[in-house]
Scaffold this motif. Structure first.
Motif, PDB file in Angstrom:
ATOM      1  N   LEU A   1      48.776  22.699  41.787  1.00  0.00           N
ATOM      2  CA  LEU A   1      47.671  23.656  41.824  1.00  0.00           C
ATOM      3  C   LEU A   1      47.558  24.372  43.167  1.00  0.00           C
ATOM      4  CD1 LEU A   1      45.089  24.920  40.613  1.00  0.00           C
ATOM      5  CD2 LEU A   1      43.831  22.894  41.393  1.00  0.00           C
ATOM      6  N   LEU A   2      47.785  23.649  44.263  1.00  0.00           N
ATOM      7  CA  LEU A   2      47.499  24.206  45.591  1.00  0.00           C
ATOM      8  C   LEU A   2      48.292  25.467  45.939  1.00  0.00           C
ATOM      9  CD1 LEU A   2      46.964  21.067  47.855  1.00  0.00           C
ATOM     10  CD2 LEU A   2      45.255  22.630  46.916  1.00  0.00           C
ATOM     11  N   PRO A   3      49.585  25.578  45.626  1.00  0.00           N
ATOM     12  CA  PRO A   3      50.280  26.819  46.000  1.00  0.00           C
ATOM     13  C   PRO A   3      49.602  28.072  45.452  1.00  0.00           C
ATOM     14  CG  PRO A   3      51.865  25.137  45.401  1.00  0.00           C
ATOM     15  CD  PRO A   3      50.507  24.576  45.056  1.00  0.00           C
ATOM     16  N   ASP A   4      49.233  28.054  44.173  1.00  0.00           N
ATOM     17  CA  ASP A   4      48.545  29.204  43.585  1.00  0.00           C
ATOM     18  C   ASP A   4      47.127  29.351  44.144  1.00  0.00           C
ATOM     19  OD1 ASP A   4      50.594  30.135  41.885  1.00  0.00           O
ATOM     20  OD2 ASP A   4      50.114  28.605  40.406  1.00  0.00           O
ATOM     21  N   LEU A   5      46.433  28.228  44.336  1.00  0.00           N
ATOM     22  CA  LEU A   5      45.054  28.278  44.814  1.00  0.00           C
ATOM     23  C   LEU A   5      44.978  28.828  46.234  1.00  0.00           C
ATOM     24  CD1 LEU A   5      42.046  27.692  44.535  1.00  0.00           C
ATOM     25  CD2 LEU A   5      42.508  25.328  45.218  1.00  0.00           C
ATOM     26  N   VAL A   6      45.844  28.343  47.116  1.00  0.00           N
ATOM     27  CA  VAL A   6      45.837  28.828  48.505  1.00  0.00           C
ATOM     28  C   VAL A   6      46.151  30.313  48.545  1.00  0.00           C
ATOM     29  CG1 VAL A   6      47.007  28.654  50.728  1.00  0.00           C
ATOM     30  CG2 VAL A   6      46.397  26.568  49.495  1.00  0.00           C
ATOM     31  N   ARG A   7      47.129  30.735  47.758  1.00  0.00           N
ATOM     32  CA  ARG A   7      47.474  32.160  47.708  1.00  0.00           C
ATOM     33  C   ARG A   7      46.285  32.988  47.219  1.00  0.00           C
ATOM     34  NH1 ARG A   7      51.277  31.689  44.248  1.00  0.00           N
ATOM     35  NH2 ARG A   7      52.778  30.930  45.778  1.00  0.00           N
ATOM     36  N   GLN A   8      45.580  32.476  46.227  1.00  0.00           N
ATOM     37  CA  GLN A   8      44.428  33.184  45.672  1.00  0.00           C
ATOM     38  C   GLN A   8      43.318  33.324  46.704  1.00  0.00           C
ATOM     39  OE1 GLN A   8      44.661  34.168  42.312  1.00  0.00           O
ATOM     40  NE2 GLN A   8      42.883  35.430  42.742  1.00  0.00           N
ATOM     41  N   ILE A   9      43.038  32.255  47.433  1.00  0.00           N
ATOM     42  CA  ILE A   9      41.947  32.286  48.418  1.00  0.00           C
ATOM     43  C   ILE A   9      42.309  33.154  49.618  1.00  0.00           C
ATOM     44  CG2 ILE A   9      40.733  30.833  50.108  1.00  0.00           C
ATOM     45  CD1 ILE A   9      40.380  28.761  47.953  1.00  0.00           C
ATOM     46  N   ILE A  10      43.569  33.118  50.049  1.00  0.00           N
ATOM     47  CA  ILE A  10      43.990  33.984  51.152  1.00  0.00           C
ATOM     48  C   ILE A  10      43.801  35.447  50.774  1.00  0.00           C
ATOM     49  CG2 ILE A  10      46.011  34.804  52.417  1.00  0.00           C
ATOM     50  CD1 ILE A  10      46.983  31.915  52.513  1.00  0.00           C
ATOM     51  N   THR A  11      44.095  35.764  49.503  1.00  0.00           N
ATOM     52  CA  THR A  11      43.972  37.150  49.039  1.00  0.00           C
ATOM     53  C   THR A  11      42.512  37.576  48.891  1.00  0.00           C
ATOM     54  OG1 THR A  11      46.066  36.996  47.849  1.00  0.00           O
ATOM     55  CG2 THR A  11      44.562  38.750  47.181  1.00  0.00           C
TER      56      THR A  11
ATOM     57  N   ASN B   1      35.960  29.660  41.194  1.00  0.00           N
ATOM     58  CA  ASN B   1      36.450  30.911  40.618  1.00  0.00           C
ATOM     59  C   ASN B   1      37.917  31.138  40.976  1.00  0.00           C
ATOM     60  OD1 ASN B   1      33.990  31.469  39.444  1.00  0.00           O
ATOM     61  ND2 ASN B   1      33.263  32.708  41.152  1.00  0.00           N
ATOM     62  N   ALA B   2      38.292  30.742  42.196  1.00  0.00           N
ATOM     63  CA  ALA B   2      39.689  30.905  42.620  1.00  0.00           C
ATOM     64  C   ALA B   2      40.605  30.006  41.788  1.00  0.00           C
ATOM     65  CB  ALA B   2      39.827  30.581  44.103  1.00  0.00           C
ATOM     66  N   ILE B   3      40.123  28.800  41.454  1.00  0.00           N
ATOM     67  CA  ILE B   3      40.916  27.903  40.601  1.00  0.00           C
ATOM     68  C   ILE B   3      41.081  28.520  39.214  1.00  0.00           C
ATOM     69  CG2 ILE B   3      40.915  25.654  39.441  1.00  0.00           C
ATOM     70  CD1 ILE B   3      39.459  24.555  41.950  1.00  0.00           C
ATOM     71  N   TYR B   4      39.997  29.091  38.677  1.00  0.00           N
ATOM     72  CA  TYR B   4      40.077  29.730  37.360  1.00  0.00           C
ATOM     73  C   TYR B   4      41.031  30.921  37.362  1.00  0.00           C
ATOM     74  CZ  TYR B   4      36.101  27.051  35.574  1.00  0.00           C
ATOM     75  OH  TYR B   4      35.284  26.036  35.150  1.00  0.00           O
ATOM     76  N   ALA B   5      41.176  31.556  38.527  1.00  0.00           N
ATOM     77  CA  ALA B   5      42.055  32.724  38.614  1.00  0.00           C
ATOM     78  C   ALA B   5      43.525  32.341  38.712  1.00  0.00           C
ATOM     79  CB  ALA B   5      41.663  33.580  39.821  1.00  0.00           C
ATOM     80  N   CYS B   6      43.816  31.053  38.905  1.00  0.00           N
ATOM     81  CA  CYS B   6      45.204  30.573  38.946  1.00  0.00           C
ATOM     82  C   CYS B   6      45.786  30.551  37.526  1.00  0.00           C
ATOM     83  CB  CYS B   6      45.256  29.180  39.565  1.00  0.00           C
ATOM     84  SG  CYS B   6      44.777  29.127  41.318  1.00  0.00           S
ATOM     85  N   PRO B   7      47.098  30.596  37.382  1.00  0.00           N
ATOM     86  CA  PRO B   7      47.703  30.637  36.034  1.00  0.00           C
ATOM     87  C   PRO B   7      47.308  29.460  35.143  1.00  0.00           C
ATOM     88  CG  PRO B   7      49.324  31.189  37.709  1.00  0.00           C
ATOM     89  CD  PRO B   7      48.103  30.752  38.457  1.00  0.00           C
ATOM     90  N   LEU B   8      47.339  28.220  35.639  1.00  0.00           N
ATOM     91  CA  LEU B   8      46.963  27.019  34.882  1.00  0.00           C
ATOM     92  C   LEU B   8      47.575  26.990  33.477  1.00  0.00           C
ATOM     93  CD1 LEU B   8      43.140  26.826  35.772  1.00  0.00           C
ATOM     94  CD2 LEU B   8      45.071  25.774  36.975  1.00  0.00           C
ATOM     95  N   PRO B   9      48.897  27.051  33.369  1.00  0.00           N
ATOM     96  CA  PRO B   9      49.520  27.095  32.030  1.00  0.00           C
ATOM     97  C   PRO B   9      49.261  25.822  31.242  1.00  0.00           C
ATOM     98  CG  PRO B   9      51.172  26.708  33.729  1.00  0.00           C
ATOM     99  CD  PRO B   9      49.900  27.049  34.438  1.00  0.00           C
ATOM    100  N   GLY B  10      48.851  25.996  29.979  1.00  0.00           N
ATOM    101  CA  GLY B  10      48.706  24.870  29.066  1.00  0.00           C
ATOM    102  C   GLY B  10      47.429  24.077  29.174  1.00  0.00           C
ATOM    103  N   VAL B  11      46.511  24.429  30.094  1.00  0.00           N
ATOM    104  CA  VAL B  11      45.262  23.666  30.216  1.00  0.00           C
ATOM    105  C   VAL B  11      44.123  24.438  29.565  1.00  0.00           C
ATOM    106  CG1 VAL B  11      46.115  22.734  32.402  1.00  0.00           C
ATOM    107  CG2 VAL B  11      44.413  24.571  32.435  1.00  0.00           C
ATOM    108  N   THR B  12      43.010  23.735  29.328  1.00  0.00           N
ATOM    109  CA  THR B  12      41.826  24.365  28.736  1.00  0.00           C
ATOM    110  C   THR B  12      40.754  24.521  29.798  1.00  0.00           C
ATOM    111  OG1 THR B  12      42.284  23.308  26.614  1.00  0.00           O
ATOM    112  CG2 THR B  12      40.070  24.183  26.941  1.00  0.00           C
ATOM    113  N   ARG B  13      40.496  25.741  30.216  1.00  0.00           N
ATOM    114  CA  ARG B  13      39.466  25.998  31.224  1.00  0.00           C
ATOM    115  C   ARG B  13      38.094  25.659  30.665  1.00  0.00           C
ATOM    116  NH1 ARG B  13      43.499  29.603  32.208  1.00  0.00           N
ATOM    117  NH2 ARG B  13      43.918  30.228  34.365  1.00  0.00           N
ATOM    118  N   LEU B  14      37.216  25.116  31.508  1.00  0.00           N
ATOM    119  CA  LEU B  14      35.874  24.729  31.087  1.00  0.00           C
ATOM    120  C   LEU B  14      34.822  25.530  31.841  1.00  0.00           C
ATOM    121  CD1 LEU B  14      36.489  20.881  31.214  1.00  0.00           C
ATOM    122  CD2 LEU B  14      36.475  22.325  29.175  1.00  0.00           C
ATOM    123  N   SER B  15      33.771  25.921  31.155  1.00  0.00           N
ATOM    124  CA  SER B  15      32.711  26.688  31.799  1.00  0.00           C
ATOM    125  C   SER B  15      31.569  25.754  32.154  1.00  0.00           C
ATOM    126  CB  SER B  15      32.208  27.775  30.844  1.00  0.00           C
ATOM    127  OG  SER B  15      31.721  27.201  29.661  1.00  0.00           O
TER     128      SER B  15
END
Length: 320
Positions: free
Chosen positions: A105-115, A306-320
């Motif tokens: 998760l962290l590679p995508d998350l860190v990239r998202q937060i830096i952006t 929100n940054a975690i939700y913006a990551c690709p997260l393939p195959g998982v079910t996002r929860l609200s």
């Protein structure tokens, strides 16, 4: 006494040289020397011993320099508090994450937060669940990404996503060509487990409880092997040493190669979904974001989520 004078004496103590300290503080050496002399006169103590070759701190000066460093750090914290008042996202976010989530998760998350939030740099800590909970309680971390269940800790918790488990088998395993696999089919296999302390180990034993007795006995090594990380265990699977269960995010995106050869994948490991013949839910873990209830940067917590939700997260079910 001013903060500038305190900054000067800390610089001289660090550099052991008036000229280098002046350069570090972006002032001329006479300006720095005069300010330190003024402070020494005000305190009526000698802070530094000056010689032709070097500058040394007096015993009393060492105590004063330590206190000056503390004062400067506290003054800096006041500025951070004021900055956060203007922008709740400004300032470092100390984020913990368990070992079986971090690499995926962290590679995508860190990239998202830096952006999206360059004003909120992340300070990351990977560790076991128990240690992360302790660090949250003591204030060493602001929030942590964990997998339920974990001991009741009085923390605030927000669900992030549900993640299914998949079975990992060597490519030449008799079951590797199946479309799916059942827990019953895993019973007679050599199961590779994470070592004690990993919560995912407990998740695997819930799916395959018959391996619990081997995992707790010395002679069980004939039936189970333990690894220090999921990636280590995947390499053991690839070498044909056994099978294991992995979380969905850890499954690499496999690309078909040479269709005429049967659509093999560019991985020595075959990943299969786990199904319940009775129609029950597949084994799943819930991943959450946890933080102290007393933590006041609510906007920062929401931004991380929100940054975690913006990551690709393939195959998982996002929860609200």
């Amino acid at each position: 006494m001013t903060l500038t004078e305190l900054k000067y004496i800390v610089a001289v103590a660090r550099e052991k040289h008036f000229g280098k300290a002046a350069e570090a503080c972006f002032v001329s050496q006479p300006t720095l020397s005069l300010a330190i002399k003024k402070l020494e006169e005000e305190l009526e103590v000698k802070l530094f011993e000056r010689s032709a070759s070097e500058v040394s701190v007096t015993p009393l000066g060492e105590e004063i320099v330590r206190q000056a460093q503390s004062v400067l750090e506290q003054a800096s914290e006041i500025k951070e508090i004021a900055k956060r008042g203007k922008d709740p996202l400004a300032g470092t976010m100390r984020l913990g994450v368990i070992y079986t989530i971090g690499p995926y998760l962290l590679p995508d998350l860190v990239r998202q937060i830096i952006t999206d939030m360059p004003q909120m740099p992340l300070m990351l800590q990977e560790n076991f669940t128990v240690r992360l909970l302790e660090m949250l309680r003591t204030g060493e971390l602001d929030c942590a990404i964990l997998a339920e269940p974990f001991p009741e800790s009085g923390l605030a918790v927000a669900p992030l996503y549900d993640e299914t488990f998949m079975a990992a088998l060597p490519l030449n395993h008799p079951l590797a060509q199946e479309a799916s696999i059942t827990p019953e089919q895993l019973k007679n296999e050599t199961m590779l487990l994470l070592g004690a302390g990993h919560c995912f180990r407990d998740h695997v034993l819930e799916v395959c409880p018959e391996f619990a007795r081997y995992a707790s006995q010395t002679d069980g090594i004939r039936k189970t092997f333990e690894g220090s990380s999921l990636e280590t265990i995947k390499h053991m699977v690839a070498a044909g040493m056994g099978v294991t269960l992995v979380p969905r995010l850890s499954v690499p995106e496999l690309k078909p190669v040479h269709k005429r050869s049967g659509g093999h994948h560019d991985s020595p490991v075959r990943y299969l979904p786990i199904v319940d013949p009775a129609g029950g839910k597949p084994p799943t873990r819930r991943v959450v974001l946890a933080w102290r209830r007393s933590y006041t940067r609510y906007e920062a917590i929401a931004a991380v989520r929100n940054a975690i939700y913006a990551c690709p997260l393939p195959g998982v079910t996002r929860l609200s």
